[in-house]
Design an enzyme around this catalytic site. Sequence first.
Site, PDB file in Angstrom:
ATOM      1  N   GLU A 163      17.034   8.789   8.485  1.00 13.85           N
ATOM      2  CA  GLU A 163      17.250  10.023   7.745  1.00 13.85           C
ATOM      3  C   GLU A 163      18.744  10.301   7.633  1.00 13.85           C
ATOM      4  O   GLU A 163      19.453  10.236   8.617  1.00 13.85           O
ATOM      5  CB  GLU A 163      16.560  11.162   8.511  1.00 13.85           C
ATOM      6  CG  GLU A 163      16.495  12.419   7.729  1.00 13.85           C
ATOM      7  CD  GLU A 163      16.001  12.167   6.320  1.00 13.85           C
ATOM      8  OE1 GLU A 163      14.809  11.942   6.160  1.00 13.85           O
ATOM      9  OE2 GLU A 163      16.823  12.161   5.375  1.00 13.85           O
ATOM     10  N   LYS A 222      22.402   3.367  10.176  1.00 12.29           N
ATOM     11  CA  LYS A 222      22.299   4.788  10.517  1.00 12.29           C
ATOM     12  C   LYS A 222      23.312   5.159  11.607  1.00 12.29           C
ATOM     13  O   LYS A 222      24.042   6.147  11.500  1.00 12.29           O
ATOM     14  CB  LYS A 222      20.864   5.089  10.972  1.00 12.29           C
ATOM     15  CG  LYS A 222      20.663   6.430  11.603  1.00 12.29           C
ATOM     16  CD  LYS A 222      20.826   7.566  10.629  1.00 12.29           C
ATOM     17  CE  LYS A 222      20.713   8.887  11.350  1.00 12.29           C
ATOM     18  NZ  LYS A 222      20.577  10.020  10.508  1.00 12.29           N
ATOM     19  N   CYS A 278      23.148  14.580  16.287  1.00 14.21           N
ATOM     20  CA  CYS A 278      23.299  13.157  15.964  1.00 14.21           C
ATOM     21  C   CYS A 278      24.632  12.523  16.362  1.00 14.21           C
ATOM     22  O   CYS A 278      24.638  11.444  16.949  1.00 14.21           O
ATOM     23  CB  CYS A 278      23.113  12.952  14.464  1.00 14.21           C
ATOM     24  SG  CYS A 278      21.389  13.040  13.990  1.00 14.21           S
TER      25      CYS A 278
HETATM   26  C1  UDX Z   1      24.857  14.437  10.407  1.00 13.49           C
HETATM   27  C2  UDX Z   1      25.039  13.518   9.184  1.00 13.49           C
HETATM   28  O1  UDX Z   1      25.912  14.161   8.236  1.00 13.49           O
HETATM   29  C3  UDX Z   1      23.690  13.207   8.559  1.00 13.49           C
HETATM   30  O2  UDX Z   1      23.840  12.285   7.491  1.00 13.49           O
HETATM   31  C4  UDX Z   1      22.772  12.621   9.629  1.00 13.49           C
HETATM   32  O3  UDX Z   1      21.491  12.401   9.099  1.00 13.49           O
HETATM   33  C5  UDX Z   1      22.660  13.557  10.820  1.00 13.49           C
HETATM   34  O4  UDX Z   1      23.964  13.850  11.326  1.00 13.49           O
HETATM   35  P1  UDX Z   1      24.446  17.051  10.754  1.00 13.49           P
HETATM   36  O5  UDX Z   1      24.686  16.781  12.201  1.00 13.49           O
HETATM   37  O6  UDX Z   1      23.249  17.831  10.373  1.00 13.49           O
HETATM   38  O7  UDX Z   1      24.350  15.678   9.934  1.00 13.49           O
HETATM   39  O8  UDX Z   1      25.706  17.839  10.156  1.00 13.49           O
HETATM   40  P2  UDX Z   1      27.125  17.442   9.539  1.00 13.49           P
HETATM   41  O9  UDX Z   1      27.294  18.199   8.289  1.00 13.49           O
HETATM   42  O10 UDX Z   1      27.329  15.988   9.469  1.00 13.49           O
HETATM   43  O11 UDX Z   1      28.134  18.080  10.596  1.00 13.49           O
HETATM   44  C6  UDX Z   1      28.249  17.604  11.925  1.00 13.49           C
HETATM   45  C7  UDX Z   1      29.308  18.376  12.677  1.00 13.49           C
HETATM   46  O12 UDX Z   1      30.613  18.041  12.206  1.00 13.49           O
HETATM   47  C8  UDX Z   1      29.188  19.893  12.532  1.00 13.49           C
HETATM   48  O13 UDX Z   1      29.415  20.506  13.783  1.00 13.49           O
HETATM   49  C9  UDX Z   1      30.274  20.243  11.551  1.00 13.49           C
HETATM   50  O14 UDX Z   1      30.736  21.547  11.696  1.00 13.49           O
HETATM   51  C10 UDX Z   1      31.341  19.219  11.924  1.00 13.49           C
HETATM   52  N1  UDX Z   1      32.287  18.926  10.817  1.00 13.49           N
HETATM   53  C11 UDX Z   1      31.844  18.327   9.681  1.00 13.49           C
HETATM   54  C12 UDX Z   1      33.629  19.265  10.955  1.00 13.49           C
HETATM   55  O15 UDX Z   1      34.040  19.803  11.979  1.00 13.49           O
HETATM   56  N2  UDX Z   1      34.480  18.976   9.926  1.00 13.49           N
HETATM   57  C13 UDX Z   1      34.077  18.378   8.774  1.00 13.49           C
HETATM   58  O16 UDX Z   1      34.917  18.134   7.890  1.00 13.49           O
HETATM   59  C14 UDX Z   1      32.706  18.052   8.647  1.00 13.49           C
END
Ligand code: UDX
Length: 467
Positions: A163, A222, A278
Site C-alpha cells: 500500500e 515498498k 511506516c
Molecule cells: C507514508 C508514505 O508516504 C506512504 O506512501 C506509505 O504507504 C506509508 O507511509 P504516511 O506515514 O501516512 O505515509 O505519511 P507521510 O505523508 O508520508 O508523512 C510521514 C511523516 O513525515 C509525517 O510525520 C509528516 O509530517 C512528515 N513529513 C512529510 C515531514 O516532516 N516533511 C515533509 O516534507 C513530508
Amino acid sequence: MGRIKNICCIGAGYVGGPTMSVIAQKCPNIRVVVVDSNEARIAAWNQEDLSQLPIYEPGLEQVVAEARGRNLFFSKEVNQAILDADMIFISVNTPTKTYGEGKGMAADLKWVEACARQIADVATSPKIVVEKSTLPVRTAQAIKDILQNSPSKVSFQVLSNPEFLAEGTAVQDLLNPDRVLIGGDQDPEGQAAIQALVEIYQAWVPMEKILTTNVWSSELSKLTANAFLAQRVSSINSVSELCEVTGADIEEVAKAIGTDSRIGPKFLKASVGFGGSCFQKDILNLVYICRSFQLHEVADYWEQVVKINAHQRERFAKKIIKSLYYTVNGKTIAFLGWAFKKDTNDTRESPAIYVADALLDERALLAVYDPKVAEEKIYRDLDFLENRSSEDNKRLVQVAESAYEACKDASAVAVLTEWEEFNSLDWERIYSSMQKPALLFDGRNLLNKQALEKIGFIVHAIGKSSP
Ligand code: UDX
Ligand code: ADP
C-alpha cells in the site's frame, strides 16, 4: 481462477478500511467483507453516524456511505469471510518487535502469521492471499510455507500488493495512485493470480500505472520507497539545524533546492521529525535485513535517517527547555496537535509523544489540544512509554477542548501538527491569555512568524535563526 467475486480483508485499520472501501466503491459486483478480531472496531465501522468511523480520513465517509450495505460489509466473523472469499487481503498491524531476536529493529510478524494459520485451517477452496501490510522481504515465502501445510490441501497463491497511501490523503491516493504494484510468482499459476488482482484495479486505474513484478521486488520496493521518502525529510531536517546557526532560512533553501526538476519540490518540508506507522518501522526493517546479510555499510547508511529524526525531536524539546531557562518544572506548555500529521487521528510514532516525554522528564505541565485525537489515546501513548506512572501522566498532562483552553496561562506554545485550523486562530487572544514572555515553538513552520512577532510572541521556528 476466474474473475474475483468475493474478497475478504483481515484487518479493519488505517490500511484495510480505506483500501477496501475504495475497492468496493469502484467494483460494485464484488462483495467485499472486512473483518477484524477487534469487535469494537467493527462496531465502529458499522455505526449509523459516519462521522464516528474509527479512523478519520477526508472523503472516507462518502465512500463508505455509498458502498456499505451494498457490497461492502464489516464483520467480526473472520472464519466465515475466509471460507467465502476467492481473494484474501492481509492488512494487519506489523509493528517493530519489542522483544527477543530483532527487538527494536525487525517487524513483529505474529499477527501476519496468525492470519496465515487461520486461513490455512479454515479454507476449503483455492485462495489468492494478498499481503497488503508492509512486510519484510521474503514474508510471502513464510506465508506460503504456512499455507502449504493446510490440512485441506487446497491451493494458494500469495501476492504482494504493498500500500502506498498516505494517511490524511488516503482516499485520494487510492482513487488516483501514482502506481499500483503487484508482485507474484513467475509461473503460470502466479501470473494468473496477478492477473486476477490486476483486473480489480483496472476498474479505475489506467493499465500503465499497474506494475507487476516478482514477489521480492514488490516487497523490497515498498520498504525502499518509504526509506527514500523518510530520507528526504531527514535530509532537509539536517539542513534546518545548519540554517538555525548560520542565519539561512530553511524555507528559502528548500524552495531553491526543490525547483531543480531532478530533485522536485515535494517532501522538503522541515519539521520536528517524521512520524507515522511506516517510516521508522520500514527503515529499521531494512537495516535489520541488511545486517542479516552482513551489509553493514548499507545498514549504517539507512540507520542514519532514523538517528537524524530522533535528533530533530530531541533538539526541538531541548530548545523549549533552554528557552525557559532550564526551569520547566511546574510551567505549562501548550501542545497544539498530537497526531503525526494533519488530517488523521493516527498518533503512531508521532513526534509530539517524544517531545512531551522529554518535557515531562523536566516536570513540565502539558496542556494538549488536537482536533481529532481522543483524550484516551493521548494518555495511552504516554503510558505506553512506561517512563512514568499512569497517575503521573494524568496529573501532568491535561487534554483541552480547544486551542484557546490549552494556551491559557501557558508559558509557551508548541505546534506539533500542521492542522490548518491553527492558522486561523485568534493569536492576539491567545497571546493575552498567556504568561509573559509568551514563547512560541513552531515545529512545522506552519504559522506566520513575523505576524506573531508583531503581536509580541518570541517565536522559534524550525530552520530559522532564533531571537
Ligand atoms: C507514508 C508514505 O508516504 C506512504 O506512501 C506509505 O504507504 C506509508 O507511509 P504516511 O506515514 O501516512 O505515509 O505519511 P507521510 O505523508 O508520508 O508523512 C510521514 C511523516 O513525515 C509525517 O510525520 C509528516 O509530517 C512528515 N513529513 C512529510 C515531514 O516532516 N516533511 C515533509 O516534507 C513530508
Ligand atoms: P494498519 O495501519 O496497518 O492498517 P492498524 O493497527 O490500524 O494497522 O490495523 C490493523 C488491524 O488488524 C487492527 O484493527 C487489528 O485488530 C487487526 N488484526 C490484527 N490481527 C488480526 C487477526 N489475526 N485477525 C483479525 N484481525 C486482526
